[in-house]
Scaffold this motif. Sequence first.
Motif, PDB file in Angstrom:
ATOM      1  N   LEU A  58      -0.895   5.489  -7.833  1.00 46.14           N
ATOM      2  CA  LEU A  58      -1.012   6.800  -8.458  1.00 46.14           C
ATOM      3  C   LEU A  58       0.146   7.682  -8.002  1.00 46.14           C
ATOM      4  O   LEU A  58       0.422   7.780  -6.802  1.00 46.14           O
ATOM      5  CB  LEU A  58      -2.334   7.469  -8.078  1.00 46.14           C
ATOM      6  CG  LEU A  58      -3.619   6.707  -8.406  1.00 46.14           C
ATOM      7  CD1 LEU A  58      -4.831   7.528  -7.987  1.00 46.14           C
ATOM      8  CD2 LEU A  58      -3.692   6.360  -9.887  1.00 46.14           C
ATOM      9  N   PHE A 101      -0.394   4.718 -12.633  1.00 42.41           N
ATOM     10  CA  PHE A 101      -0.662   5.963 -13.331  1.00 42.41           C
ATOM     11  C   PHE A 101       0.305   7.027 -12.797  1.00 42.41           C
ATOM     12  O   PHE A 101       0.212   7.436 -11.644  1.00 42.41           O
ATOM     13  CB  PHE A 101      -2.110   6.385 -13.078  1.00 42.41           C
ATOM     14  CG  PHE A 101      -2.672   7.314 -14.119  1.00 42.41           C
ATOM     15  CD1 PHE A 101      -2.215   8.610 -14.237  1.00 42.41           C
ATOM     16  CD2 PHE A 101      -3.677   6.887 -14.975  1.00 42.41           C
ATOM     17  CE1 PHE A 101      -2.727   9.469 -15.192  1.00 42.41           C
ATOM     18  CE2 PHE A 101      -4.212   7.735 -15.933  1.00 42.41           C
ATOM     19  CZ  PHE A 101      -3.731   9.039 -16.034  1.00 42.41           C
ATOM     20  N   SER A 139      -3.467  13.950 -16.081  1.00 42.66           N
ATOM     21  CA  SER A 139      -4.646  14.459 -15.385  1.00 42.66           C
ATOM     22  C   SER A 139      -5.883  13.757 -15.913  1.00 42.66           C
ATOM     23  O   SER A 139      -5.937  13.321 -17.066  1.00 42.66           O
ATOM     24  CB  SER A 139      -4.771  15.970 -15.564  1.00 42.66           C
ATOM     25  OG  SER A 139      -4.932  16.310 -16.932  1.00 42.66           O
ATOM     26  N   THR A 180      -0.628  12.418 -10.164  1.00 39.80           N
ATOM     27  CA  THR A 180      -1.818  12.513 -10.998  1.00 39.80           C
ATOM     28  C   THR A 180      -2.741  13.613 -10.478  1.00 39.80           C
ATOM     29  O   THR A 180      -2.903  13.779  -9.272  1.00 39.80           O
ATOM     30  CB  THR A 180      -2.571  11.170 -11.006  1.00 39.80           C
ATOM     31  OG1 THR A 180      -1.666  10.131 -11.399  1.00 39.80           O
ATOM     32  CG2 THR A 180      -3.740  11.206 -11.967  1.00 39.80           C
TER      33      THR A 180
END
Length: 467
Positions: free
Chosen positions: A39, A16, A20, A42
Amino acid sequence: SRYYGAVAAGRSSLNFTGGSIANSKRAGIWSAGMAYVNLNGTSLSGNGPAVQSERGLQFGGIRNSFGSMRLHCVKANFNNGPGLTALGGYNDMAPNGKNVFQDNLTVAGTRAQLYVCSTIPDLCNGRNMICAADGDLIQDCNGGWIPADVTGNHWCGSFTGRIPASWINNGNDPSSTTDRCGLPDYLPCLDTPAMAMFNQGWDQENLMQWDAAMASYDSVMKYWPSSKEAKLCPDRILFCEGMSQKDWDTQRNYFLAVADTTTEQDLKFAARASAAWCLVELDSMAQAQTEFEALMNQADSDYKYQKAALTALLAELKDAPWDSINALAPGSRQRLEGQSALDAETNADPELSVYARIEDLLARPHGRPSTSTLPTQYMLYQNYPNPFNPNTEIKFDLPEDVHIKLKIFNTLGQHVTTLADEVRPAGAYRLLWDGKDSHGTTVASGVYIYQLNAGNFTDAKKMALIR
């Protein structure tokens, strides 16, 4: 999902970048089992239960349950729970993770920006920012502090009772900017040999070099079997194995060999759990659940019990309908305040979904049921679902240690298969039948009878298989 913004469960991955996640009812991101999550940039806010009485340390921005996760330039603030809750697994925020965990809220008196249990997060020279107006900045499940090297991170707020005094000037990062990604890099901390080899495997995973990664993880288990990284390696190898699509029989034999040759109990347990998951991939669900049950009964710590129990439930997720994963069962909405899903289960109709049972397991501060919650009488429950295809669950209670036999017959009285024939300790049990006979052959649609013999107790019920 209305409960999670993103989920990586079992043998799955999530990358990711940017974006958001906000206002999920349980957590913004949930990683479970041998999942791999990366991540980058994010933002997570407003995730977790909006009603304060429903909040807990297992809900909030990010929840990692035995998975492996790398965080870089992540911002988790104003979530209704910790910015990160980690139960076991690998949580990489260094070097130069440059993440922000700030002003996340939970129930008064139990606040923590980072909440971890049975794991040590990698923070050294992470340039992470951990701040809050009140509550703890970082806490473990026993209410203590994490024995980690926290050099090179920025801690802010009223420090009294928040972090150990020795941390405040322990090479503390002086920068207070919330835009951490623009900060210069710190040099990496000096890793132990086991951590360096594990991180090499992790980097190889990122590059999809599956064979190389498995070789690195194998080296950790071989040369540093007592390290904290070693018990993480079977799950990582399992993930790489799935991505490279190799032979699950061969991989199962590999894990069994690791379990048989190591003297380190944590590694032995992790290897046996991975061997059981190979059975799931081979569609031998009944045997897999039997092995998961055995691991739960053998577990000598809460960490091991919860890992085995969660893996067993994740196996059910492979065949569970999505409406049973994303929605709590009606009965679980009727709990008394403070009552867990399993405590309320006798009044729940229909029975709890796989999702709700996972929630209950992870919400418990300790995985094992206490003696006060052990069954007081023998009981065989109606299978669920019924009718079913292809799997169904049979639940029974044992008030004492006893030799049991759980067998399945057709309507002609002919034996189809035996799900259990062994001594089991007192407790509540669930066994899965995958609709196959004792030779592994899929049986035809029809009515079947399951019978439990436990000491002087005998009971039987009917179930319908519809192909």
